[in-house]
Design an enzyme around this catalytic site. Structure first.
Site, PDB file in Angstrom:
ATOM      1  N   CYS A  33      -0.207  -6.687  -6.947  1.00 14.73           N
ATOM      2  CA  CYS A  33      -1.264  -6.162  -6.078  1.00 14.73           C
ATOM      3  C   CYS A  33      -0.592  -5.666  -4.798  1.00 14.73           C
ATOM      4  CB  CYS A  33      -2.333  -7.224  -5.794  1.00 14.73           C
ATOM      5  SG  CYS A  33      -1.770  -8.573  -4.765  1.00 14.73           S
ATOM      6  N   GLU A  34      -1.349  -5.437  -3.768  1.00 21.17           N
ATOM      7  CA  GLU A  34      -0.767  -4.876  -2.544  1.00 21.17           C
ATOM      8  C   GLU A  34       0.143  -5.871  -1.819  1.00 21.17           C
ATOM      9  OE1 GLU A  34       0.288  -1.892  -0.130  1.00 21.17           O
ATOM     10  OE2 GLU A  34      -0.968  -1.697  -1.894  1.00 21.17           O
TER      11      GLU A  34
END
Length: 133
Positions: A93-94
């Protein structure tokens, strides 16, 4: 001994606060891999990179050959990942928070080799590693 008895409350507070500081580090939040470890796993083959960011984040750049399934859709789209159940799965994810949740979900569904990319795509990019759009 008199010191301990006279300061029992201070000692108790110190012990409780120390335990509160250590507890998050001791809790198992799933296995994590560094950027180097992830690169090595991907180069060895049979590793699925699962990007759980939303579509807009994914479009800004993702790891090569990453499969995109947003975290909020993951539980309903598990069948798409069945063939990778015995392989390494790296969730991304980020920043590494959502991917840890995804890794936990996959582990509960019987995936045996699930890892979360430490620091997420942000850390990947900060190391100068390649992404594709």
């Amino acid at each position: 001994m008199k010191f301990i008895i006279d300061n029992i409350w201070l000692i108790a507070i110190a012990l409780v606060s120390g335990a509160a500081l250590l507890l998050p580090g001791l809790q198992r939040r799933g296995a994590k891999v560094s950027q180097l470890q992830a690169t090595q796993m991907m180069n060895q083959g049979k590793t699925l990179v699962l990007d759980v960011r939303d579509a807009a984040e994914f479009a800004t750049g993702h790891l090569q050959n990453a499969k995109h399934i947003p975290l909020n859709e993951l539980s309903t789209r598990l069948k798409e990942l069945e063939k990778s159940k015995g392989n390494n799965v790296i969730t991304v994810c980020e920043r590494g928070v959502r991917s840890a949740s995804a890794a936990t979900l996959l582990s509960k569904q019987g995936f045996t080799q699930v890892f979360s990319l430490e620091g997420g795509v942000a850390a990947w990019k900060s190391q100068g590693l390649p992404t594709v759009k």
